[in-house]
Structure formats: structure tokens, C-alpha cells
Scaffold this motif. Structure first.
Motif, PDB file in Angstrom:
ATOM      1  N   VAL A  56       0.831  -1.212   0.000  1.00 31.09           N
ATOM      2  CA  VAL A  56       0.000   0.000   0.000  1.00 31.09           C
ATOM      3  C   VAL A  56       0.861   1.256   0.000  1.00 31.09           C
ATOM      4  O   VAL A  56       0.583   2.219  -0.735  1.00 31.09           O
ATOM      5  CB  VAL A  56      -0.945  -0.013   1.221  1.00 31.09           C
ATOM      6  CG1 VAL A  56      -1.710   1.298   1.332  1.00 31.09           C
ATOM      7  CG2 VAL A  56      -1.898  -1.200   1.149  1.00 31.09           C
ATOM      8  N   ALA A  57       1.898   1.286   0.811  1.00 38.33           N
ATOM      9  CA  ALA A  57       2.741   2.475   0.913  1.00 38.33           C
ATOM     10  C   ALA A  57       4.038   2.096   1.618  1.00 38.33           C
ATOM     11  O   ALA A  57       4.103   1.108   2.350  1.00 38.33           O
ATOM     12  CB  ALA A  57       2.025   3.586   1.686  1.00 38.33           C
ATOM     13  N   SER A  58       5.065   2.906   1.395  1.00 42.83           N
ATOM     14  CA  SER A  58       6.340   2.659   2.074  1.00 42.83           C
ATOM     15  C   SER A  58       6.990   3.977   2.462  1.00 42.83           C
ATOM     16  O   SER A  58       6.727   5.023   1.862  1.00 42.83           O
ATOM     17  CB  SER A  58       7.285   1.842   1.191  1.00 42.83           C
ATOM     18  OG  SER A  58       7.664   2.572   0.047  1.00 42.83           O
ATOM     19  N   LYS A  86       2.809   7.966   8.229  1.00 42.93           N
ATOM     20  CA  LYS A  86       1.786   8.735   8.936  1.00 42.93           C
ATOM     21  C   LYS A  86       1.368   9.953   8.127  1.00 42.93           C
ATOM     22  O   LYS A  86       0.173  10.320   8.084  1.00 42.93           O
ATOM     23  CB  LYS A  86       2.306   9.173  10.300  1.00 42.93           C
ATOM     24  CG  LYS A  86       1.280   9.970  11.110  1.00 42.93           C
ATOM     25  CD  LYS A  86       1.867  10.466  12.424  1.00 42.93           C
ATOM     26  CE  LYS A  86       0.827  11.317  13.170  1.00 42.93           C
ATOM     27  NZ  LYS A  86       1.381  11.884  14.425  1.00 42.93           N
ATOM     28  N   ALA A  87       2.341  10.590   7.458  1.00 45.89           N
ATOM     29  CA  ALA A  87       2.036  11.782   6.666  1.00 45.89           C
ATOM     30  C   ALA A  87       1.255  11.443   5.404  1.00 45.89           C
ATOM     31  O   ALA A  87       0.366  12.195   4.995  1.00 45.89           O
ATOM     32  CB  ALA A  87       3.331  12.505   6.305  1.00 45.89           C
ATOM     33  N   SER A  88       1.578  10.292   4.780  1.00 48.61           N
ATOM     34  CA  SER A  88       0.956   9.970   3.488  1.00 48.61           C
ATOM     35  C   SER A  88      -0.266   9.065   3.607  1.00 48.61           C
ATOM     36  O   SER A  88      -1.192   9.163   2.789  1.00 48.61           O
ATOM     37  CB  SER A  88       1.985   9.308   2.564  1.00 48.61           C
ATOM     38  OG  SER A  88       2.406   8.064   3.089  1.00 48.61           O
ATOM     39  N   HIS A  89      -0.296   8.175   4.612  1.00 48.75           N
ATOM     40  CA  HIS A  89      -1.377   7.192   4.742  1.00 48.75           C
ATOM     41  C   HIS A  89      -1.767   7.025   6.214  1.00 48.75           C
ATOM     42  O   HIS A  89      -1.632   5.924   6.783  1.00 48.75           O
ATOM     43  CB  HIS A  89      -0.943   5.852   4.156  1.00 48.75           C
ATOM     44  CG  HIS A  89      -0.780   5.846   2.669  1.00 48.75           C
ATOM     45  ND1 HIS A  89       0.301   6.439   2.047  1.00 48.75           N
ATOM     46  CD2 HIS A  89      -1.568   5.330   1.678  1.00 48.75           C
ATOM     47  CE1 HIS A  89       0.179   6.279   0.740  1.00 48.75           C
ATOM     48  NE2 HIS A  89      -0.937   5.621   0.482  1.00 48.75           N
ATOM     49  N   PRO A  90      -2.251   8.081   6.859  1.00 50.75           N
ATOM     50  CA  PRO A  90      -2.553   7.982   8.297  1.00 50.75           C
ATOM     51  C   PRO A  90      -3.644   6.982   8.622  1.00 50.75           C
ATOM     52  O   PRO A  90      -3.563   6.281   9.637  1.00 50.75           O
ATOM     53  CB  PRO A  90      -2.968   9.414   8.657  1.00 50.75           C
ATOM     54  CG  PRO A  90      -3.405  10.036   7.360  1.00 50.75           C
ATOM     55  CD  PRO A  90      -2.545   9.419   6.312  1.00 50.75           C
TER      56      PRO A  90
END
Length: 484
Positions: free
Chosen positions: A24-26, A60-64
Motif C-alpha cells: 500500500v505504501a512505504s 503517517k504523513a501519506s497514509h494515516p
């Protein structure tokens, strides 16, 4: 959601995956290595915590919302590092890393004790943890006297995340203190370095819960307190979980800073004389074997620095079609070598250079030298009872099709390329976090990715590569004494 944290030598990666194991995100934060003296390689563990906080901070900034939904955390990390703590868990000195060779005399001393190979199934390599502690005892007696606990790098992250002193089998197997067949600490081997089990973390399997996320950190990241943290794995075993290399006969070739030829085993098959690493896998009742090259992409990076051309520019000059080996041979022993020689003093070389040897010729020799080093590992695995019929490629160097063609032809087995995706150590750690949190069957979670392409050995060049490999093999004994 599940979170994988991979503490590498050059940085920390944080990866989020969902219930279907989609990335999902890194987030990422870089780390530097300190080399205060020849052969030394260290990091301040405080920087690991800062980097981990930064990497999770990116998520946290991109996918809280996704970070807040995390149900399990898995850890992966660089192996063998000696993180020394006092009785208040204060770090006593910088961590001595896996590629530090200052303790070669201490490693030889321990390896001369037959109990070490008999119990661990491995040579005591200079990079392993036990000889590092012997070096500290011999050279930093005050530090050794204060040492109350020895943690591996990822397990120091766990201490910060959960407050627990816990490790797991795959990472512990690289210390030279583990009874690898019985999957427990060896009191005999600990005593040989003036330690006992009170200095060691407790042990779990990589799929088991090993602590929960502390409330203070959870609050700062917008996560739930107490999220289960899996035992996790050393970096290569974690990569194997990410690649689905967990069943008998499954194997991968990793072209990273160092190189690894990794094979999963359903039984414990030690053969230390071959200089193959025989370790516990991250999954219960499984083991693995590895041939290890200390300078894989590092060899190409070294040539890049010398020539002023990027690694990609160097390999592009070779074109698409695999060439027959010419007269130039490269030994990739820039930092010594593990498999098959266990030689920290040996150094690399070019031989056969002539006026006609241009930059592409040197690049070709570097790629072939690393391919032949993998062939050495393949031969060593065979002596240890493991025969491979194919491997899957991963790591930054696997972006070079030319390099993979050279490896397939040198090994005379097909090399599979996985479909696009993130299947590295952070992904494997996230999978272990999923298993620990849900109790899912490890085999059903740690499946292999789809194969995007297969690179077959070039049979037209098989004889030429075999002859070049035999020249390569003859060079180590020829230059060995010159490096002493």
C-alpha cells in the motif's frame, strides 16, 4: 493492514500491506556507516531509532488511516551486529556490524574449538557476533564488564518498540551461540566467550508474537497500543518469506551489496567445511543454507566510482547479447570472501589486462566474476547436500538482464524474474506480522510471486563460461599469499 520494518545497513524501510498482501505504501530513512579504522564498520543504534521513526513518520504523513489500521508488525534486520547494553538497557558502544573484520583472530580462535562447528553447523566467520564479543573482552574490558545484554540490530528495534528482550531463530543462528539443530542457545558456546544465557534475549519462532507496541510510540504514530510484533527474521530469511522461498528446493539469488545464494530446507543439513551458512529459517521446523559473497553489486559500484560512470551506464555499454568471456578475469574479493574460502584477508584482482582492455571489458569481467562467485556457492551447496534446479533473482543488480544471463550461464540453471512488486525483506517482515497477528498458516501466506520472465542458460556459451570459471578458480590459490 500490516507493517513490515526492515533495518538495513544503508537505511530503514517501513512497508504497509493490506489483508490481500498488496503493498500500500512505504517510507524510508537513510543510515550511514562509520569506519573509524581499517576493517571496522559500526553504527550508533540511536540512529536506527531515529530512522525508524522517520520512515514510519512518512507513512503517517501519506497514509494515516492505513497506518492506524495496522493489526500486526514484523521485523527484519541486518544480521550478526553486536549491540551491547548495560543493566539499564543503555547502549555501551557503537554496534559492530556484519561486515566488520577486526575480530578475525578471535573468529579463528573460536573456530578452532570443535564445539562451535559441531553445535552451530557453521564456521565461526569474522562477521558473526560471538567473535565480536571476544574482541570486546580482549580490547575493551571495561565495556565488556558492563555488558548485561547482547542484542542483534532488529532486536534492539524491538526493545524500543515493545520494551522486550526477544530474538528469533533465523537471526540468532548467525551469532555462533545457537544450537542450530535444537533451535536454542548453547550454554557451552556462550561460556566460551565468558557469557551465559542471562546475556541473551529469549527466543521465539519468527511467526510468533514477540512483544506489543508501546503506548507512547503508538500515540505518536496514530496507531493502537499493544499491536503484536512478530519474532520476524534476519534479512535473508525475511527476503525468503517475501519471495515464498520457504519450501524444500526453493531458492533465490540475491544481487545486493553482498550476494546470497539461498536455499530452503525441510531438514537440518550442516556442512561447515563447505563454508555454507546453515541457519534456522523464520518458519518453524525449517532451515536454510546460504552461500555468501561479500561484494556483489558493491563490485560494480566500486568500478562505477573508479570510472565515473553509473552502474547502469556501465552495463548498458555491454549491449543486450551475452558475450563469451574474454581474457580478463575479476575476483570480487574487495572485502574478503566467505563462501567458499572463509578468508577475510583475501582481496580482489583483475588478471589478463592488456592494451585492448577497455572499460566494457572491465565491466564484463566484473559481472562474470560475481557470476562465478555464485557458481562457487552453488558448488558449495551441492557439497552440503542441496542441488538446485532453478533460482529466482532479486536485489538491485537483478535489473541488469546481461548480468542475469551471465549468472544463468555460469550456474547452468534457469533464473526466474518475479512479476513487478515489492518482495524484499520488508515485505517478508510484514507477512510475518500478519501471521503473528492472525494465526494464519505460514505456508499459505508465504507464497511465491508470479514469474514475469525466465532467463535460460546460453548453451552456445556454456563451454566458454566453464573454461573461464576454471581460470577463475585457479586464481584464488595463486594470489592468496600475496594478500597476507
Amino acid at each position: 493492514m500490516y507493517l513490515g520494518l526492515d533495518l538495513g545497513t544503508s537505511g530503514v524501510k517501513a512497508l504497509l500491506i493490506d489483508d490481500d498482501q498488496n503493498a500500500v505504501a512505504s517510507g524510508h530513512a537513510a543510515l550511514d556507516v562509520s569506519r573509524p579504522h581499517h576493517g571496522w564498520s559500526e553504527q550508533d543504534p540511536a540512529y536506527w531509532l531515529k530512522a525508524c521513526d522517520e520512515a514510519i513518520g512518512e507513512l503517517k504523513a501519506s497514509h494515516p488511516k492505513e497506518l492506524a489500521a495496522v493489526k500486526g508488525i514484523g521485523l527484519s534486520g541486518q544480521m550478526h551486529g553486536a549491540t551491547l547494553l548495560d543493566d539499564a538497557d543503555k547502549v555501551l558502544r557503537p554496534c559492530i556490524l556484519w561486515n566488520d573484520t577486526r575480530n578475525h583472530a578471535e573468529a579463528a580462535q573460536l573456530d578452532a574449538d570443535p564445539r562451535f562447528r559441531a553445535i552451530t553447523g557453521n564456521i565461526v566467520f569474522p562477521g558473526f557476533t560471538a567473535p565480536k564479543l571476544l574482541w570486546v573482552r580482549n580490547n575493551e574490558a571495561a565495556v565488556f564488564a558492563k555488558t548485561a545484554r547482547v542484542l542483534l540490530p532488529k532486536d534492539f528495534l524491538r526493545l524500543w518498540l515493545s520494551g522486550e528482550h526477544i530474538s528469533e531463530m533465523s537471526d540468532a543462528a548467525g551469532t555462533s551461540w545457537l544450537d542450530t539443530g535444537k533451535r536454542r542457545w548453547s550454554p557451552q558456546l556462550l561460556a566460551a566467550t565468558s557469557l551465559d544465557e542471562s546475556h541473551m534475549p529469549s527466543l521465539v519462532e519468527g511467526t510468533e508474537q514477540a512483544g506489543g507496541l508501546r503506548a507512547e510510540l503508538a500515540s505518536g504514530w496514530g496507531m493502537k497500543a499493544g499491536i503484536p510484533i512478530a519474532g520476524g527474521a534476519g534479512d535473508n530469511a525475511a527476503s525468503a518469506c517475501g519471495m515464498g522461498t520457504v519450501g524444500e528446493g526453493h531458492a533465490f539469488v540475491s544481487l545486493g551489496t553482498s550476494g546470497v545464494l539461498f536455499a530452503a530446507n525441510a531438514a537440518y543439513l550442516p556442512n561447515p567445511e563447505s563454508a555454507v551458512h546453515t541457519f534456522c529459517h523464520a518458519l518453524p521446523a525449517t532451515w536454510h543454507q546460504m552461500g555468501v559473497i561479500l561484494s556483489a553489486t558493491d563490485s560494480l559500484n566500486w568500478l562505477s566510482q573508479i570510472t565515473g560512470k553509473s552502474a547502469g551506464e556501465l552495463t548498458d555499454e555491454l549491449g543486450e547479447a551475452l558475450k563469451a568471456p574474454a581474457g580478463v578475469t575479476f575476483l570480487p574479493y574487495l572485502s574478503g570472501e566467505r563462501t567458499p574460502y572463509n578468508d577475510s584477508a583475501i582481496r580482489g584482482s583483475f588478471t589478463g589486462i592488456g592494451h585492448e582492455s577497455d572499460r566494457p571489458a572491465l565491466t564484463q569481467a566484473v559481472l562474470e566474476g560475481v557470476a562465478f562467485a555464485f557458481r562457487d556457492s552453488l558448488e558449495a551447496l551441492a557439497k552440503a547436500g542441496t542441488t538446485l534446479s532453478r533460482v529466482t533473482a532479486l536485489g538491485g543488480g537483478s535489473r541488469s538482464r546481461y548480468w542475469l544471463k551471465a549468472i544463468a550461464t555460469a550456474l547452468q540453471i534457469p533464473v526466474d524474474l518475479p512479476a513487478d512488486g515489492d518482495f524484499g525483506a520488508a515485505f517478508g517482515a510484514a507477512r510475518l506480522g500478519l501471521i503473528a497477528a492472525t494465526g494464519a498458516d505460514p505456508a499459505s501466506v508465504c507464497t511465491a510471486p508470479a514469474t514475469d520472465a525466465t532467463i535460460e542458460p546460453d548453451q552456445r556459451l556454456g563451454d566458454a563460461f566453464e573454461q573461464a570459471y576454471q581460470r577463475y578458480r585457479a586464481l584464488y590459490p595463486a594470489i592468496k599469499n600475496a594478500c597476507r
